[in-house]
Design an enzyme around this catalytic site. Structure first.
Site: not given
Length: 308
Positions: A72, A232-233, A257, A262, A284, A286-287
């Site tokens: 996104t 989120g970020r 997450d 990263e 990371h 969760a998506w």
């Protein structure tokens, strides 16, 4: 038409059948900046996830007609330069909403239910030798009746709110854009939200308004019994301050997450928290449910099929 995906390993083992039908698809598991420059020379469509698309990379892609972001957020792409060259950029929105919401509550339930402690209690043999059918020495808490404060009430935040309501929670939120568009729940100033919430759940993008939004002073406003979850970020929460707050018992625990850098550096203060049972970390992901990645691949194909 040649389609080049510079960091396809970020999508795991999801099939790219729909994209392969549209042209010659070349997949690279990952690409350094130097490798990326060499690999885009004859591509018509460029797919990237985290690779930085700089003016130099765009210039190296002499036939480039379309940039597809396999996510996104598009902050890794120089949008102004792409536009100056007449190259459209298409991202994918909404593909991971259910995945992130589920992961959010996986962490919330794990923290509130002391899941890591009870799992260790049984596996360590303490339960077997304890003499009681239960362990009443460790408190855990119900979500019903508690307040969840959501930072960022977009698509994901809104779905988190609905699930929280199903657990019997009170919902409030803080608008990071300054526009309280959601009228279903009370919009609060950040300081008030932090003071009132039993769980703070972050679902905001990273930008000039959210960078360092939750630091040492903000964490100090939270209840000692409260948890904070960042889906989120990275960079929205000060990680060093969070590590201190978790260890000192300023808050009851946290789950992350996403991280400022990263993958997470080995010297990160998060990896050196003494009370690791209060901290839940995930790389990371969760998506990245199977279904979300399948939707993502299909929506990238749709973006390419639209033409330019």
């Amino acid at each position: 038409m040649k389609i080049v995906f510079l960091d396809a390993a970020t999508m795991g083992d999801v099939p790219f059948t729909a994209i392969e039908k549209l042209g010659e698809l070349v997949l690279y598991p990952s690409s350094s900046p130097e490798e990326a420059m060499e690999r885009v020379g004859d591509c018509d469509v460029l797919i990237i996830n985290k690779v930085k698309v700089t003016p130099a990379l765009i210039d190296a892609a002499r036939r480039l007609k379309l940039i597809c972001e396999a996510a996104t957020g598009v902050n890794n792409i120089d949008l102004k330069y792409a536009a100056s060259k007449g190259i459209p950029v298409r991202n994918v929105a909404g593909y991971s909403t259910e995945s992130v919401v589920q992961a959010t509550f996986m962490h919330i339930l794990g923290l509130a239910g002391s899941a890591a402690y009870f799992d260790s209690y049984v596996k360590s043999g303490q339960y077997s030798s304890g003499g009681l059918f239960t362990d009443a020495s460790r408190a855990w808490t119900e979500l019903a009746g508690k307040t969840i404060g959501i930072i960022g009430m977009g698509n994901i935040g809104s779905r988190v709110a609905k699930v929280a309501e199903a657990f019997g929670m009170r919902v409030c939120y803080f608008s990071t854009s300054g526009t309280s568009h959601c009228k279903e729940y009370p919009s609060l100033p950040l300081t008030q939200l932090l003071k009132e919430s039993d769980i703070v759940s972050i679902h905001a993008p990273y930008n000039e308004r959210t960078a360092g939004l939750v630091g040492r002073a903000e964490l100090a406003l939270m209840k000692p019994s409260a948890f904070i979850v960042n889906m989120g970020r990275g960079g929205i929460v000060d990680e060093a301050a969070l590590a201190e707050a978790v260890d000192a018992g300023i808050i009851a625990g946290a789950a992350l997450d996403v991280f400022t850098e990263e993958p997470l550096p080995q010297d990160s203060p998060l990896l050196h928290v003494k009370h690791q049972e209060r901290l839940r970390l995930a790389p990371h992901v969760a998506w990245a449910s199977v279904e979300a990645r399948q939707r993502l691949a299909g929506m990238i194909a749709d973006n390419i099929a639209m033409g330019w």
